[in-house]
Design an enzyme around this catalytic site. Structure first.
Site, PDB file in Angstrom:
ATOM      1  CG  HIS A  96      -1.968  -1.067   1.093  1.00 26.88           C
ATOM      2  ND1 HIS A  96      -2.952  -1.273   0.126  1.00 26.88           N
ATOM      3  CD2 HIS A  96      -2.420  -2.224   2.091  1.00 26.88           C
ATOM      4  CE1 HIS A  96      -3.522  -2.276   0.117  1.00 26.88           C
ATOM      5  NE2 HIS A  96      -3.279  -2.899   1.423  1.00 26.88           N
TER       6      HIS A  96
ATOM      7  CG  ASP B  81      -2.857  -8.467   0.623  1.00 23.83           C
ATOM      8  OD1 ASP B  81      -2.299  -8.547   1.487  1.00 23.83           O
ATOM      9  OD2 ASP B  81      -4.152  -7.854   0.974  1.00 23.83           O
TER      10      ASP B  81
ATOM     11  CG  HIS C  33      -7.096  -5.532   1.546  1.00 21.64           C
ATOM     12  ND1 HIS C  33      -6.682  -6.359   2.367  1.00 21.64           N
ATOM     13  CD2 HIS C  33      -8.107  -5.173   1.935  1.00 21.64           C
ATOM     14  CE1 HIS C  33      -7.230  -6.594   3.563  1.00 21.64           C
ATOM     15  NE2 HIS C  33      -8.450  -5.951   3.096  1.00 21.64           N
TER      16      HIS C  33
ATOM     17  CG  ASP D 242      -5.095  -9.932   3.497  1.00 20.28           C
ATOM     18  OD1 ASP D 242      -4.751 -10.431   2.332  1.00 20.28           O
ATOM     19  OD2 ASP D 242      -4.954  -8.909   3.726  1.00 20.28           O
TER      20      ASP D 242
ATOM     21  CE1 TYR E 196      -2.245  -7.414   8.814  1.00 24.52           C
ATOM     22  CE2 TYR E 196      -3.808  -8.265   7.104  1.00 24.52           C
ATOM     23  CZ  TYR E 196      -2.829  -7.359   7.374  1.00 24.52           C
ATOM     24  OH  TYR E 196      -2.299  -6.314   6.470  1.00 24.52           O
TER      25      TYR E 196
HETATM   26 ZN   LIG Z   1      -4.258  -7.105   2.765  1.00 25.37          ZN
END
Ligand SMILES: [Zn+2]
Length: 344
Positions: A165, A199, A201, A283, A322
């Site tokens: 990110h 991932d 995201h 995740d 996570y």
């Molecule tokens: Zn993520």
């Protein structure tokens, strides 16, 4: 395959996250990397200590203004007395450099305001060891890239804090420096590079860093930001850059079949590349608190097999994941899949 590691990740304790103005417990904690290490050690993995890398591997993907800020952020915060009054034990922004403020914005003189020039959220706090740990994560990723440049078929960078990110000049999303991008930049001497980000995201930082590049194609499969998920502002299928950027947003509840279909599409698209970087977030798994993609451990293993079967020199860089009970097993499944696909 070699697992690259640095104990220095432990120096970064985010100390929570500020979400909608409220301090909540953070999920990007040191135990994440320790859980992965434990699972891989139990499976007989070979660990390699990260070698210190020169500053130019960072500046290949980040502006000096960002790295100068991150290196000094905690010291300035403390020197300004903010830990005593108002008693804030982490660097937390309170104003942001929104583009509507003006064409050329000043870097704030006040330590309390400066964070808002360099970050885009309140979730990514800076503490005393954050810079050292983020810098060590770059060492881990680039050491893995060096192993692959030297002829290893694949290498896994077991790093945190994560990086996908972080853009060229801004940090956020629990990321400070972009480890995946630094690994990809290091591999560029081998020819065209493909980054595949699995991932949960969107890898907005990696997309932004290579958006104008013709020799690094960046593909990301992720939860649809249009369905209300981070990074909210970007990550849509319409973002194609100069043709070398590919986003495959998925609906909540997609599960293994739809997720693997998207990975197949990205794998096919990556074929012309000479080397591959996988941004490995686990995740997307069903037990993870941060996404509703509902992927199973068998799905992660199948994803590894698909990407391993490309038989490209491959660097796998750890991003999110996570759930401390399952993170290690999920990473092990993916890496086993890569080896079953053709690489070990
Ligand atoms: Zn993520």
């Amino acid at each position: 395959m070699p697992v690259v590691w640095s104990d220095r990740h432990r120096l970064h304790d985010p100390g929570g996250e500020v979400w909608v103005g409220v301090r909540i417990p953070g999920t990007e904690v040191p135990d994440r990397a320790e859980a992965i290490r434990e699972a891989l050690a139990a499976a007989g993995a070979r660990f390699v200590d990260a070698a210190p890398q020169p500053a130019d591997v960072v500046h290949a993907v980040h502006d000096r203004a960002l790295t100068d800020y991150l290196a000094s952020a905690w010291g300035s915060w403390e020197a300004a007395g903010l830990t005593a009054e108002p008693g804030q034990d982490r660097v937390v922004p309170y104003v942001f450099a929104h583009p509507e403020l003006g064409r050329k914005l000043a870097v704030p003189a006040a330590a309390s305001a400066r964070a808002g020039y360099f970050t885009y959220d309140t979730m990514t706090l800076v503490g005393p060891g954050t810079w050292a740990a983020a810098r060590a994560a770059i060492d881990v990723a680039v050491t893995a890239a060096e192993l692959v440049r030297a002829g290893a078929p694949a290498a896994y960078a077991c790093c945190r804090p994560p990086g996908h990110h972080a853009t060229r000049s801004a940090f956020g999303g629990s990321c400070y420096l972009n480890n995946t991008a630094a690994a990809a930049a290091r591999l560029r001497t081998m020819g065209e590079i493909a980054v595949i980000d699995i991932d949960a995201h969107h890898g907005n930082g990696t997309q932004a860093i290579f958006y104008e590049a013709a020799d690094v194609r960046v593909g990301s499969v992720h939860i649809d930001p249009g369905a209300g998920w981070f990074p909210h502002f970007v990550g849509f299928a319409s973002e194609t850059g100069h043709g070398a950027n590919r986003n495959l947003p998925l609906a909540p509840g997609t599960g293994d079949d739809g997720w693997l279909q998207a990975i197949d599409e990205l794998a096919h698209w990556a074929r012309p590349a000479r080397a591959l970087v996988v941004a490995l977030g686990v995740d997307a798994a069903a037990d993870d608190p941060e996404s509703p993609l509902m992927v199973t451990p068998a799905g992660y293993r199948a994803a590894g097999r698909r990407l391993g079967s490309l038989r490209l020199p491959t660097v796998i860089v750890q991003e999110g994941g996570y759930d401390l009970d399952t993170i290690g097993g999920l990473v092990r499944e993916f890496l086993t899949g890569i080896e079953e696909g053709g690489f070990g």
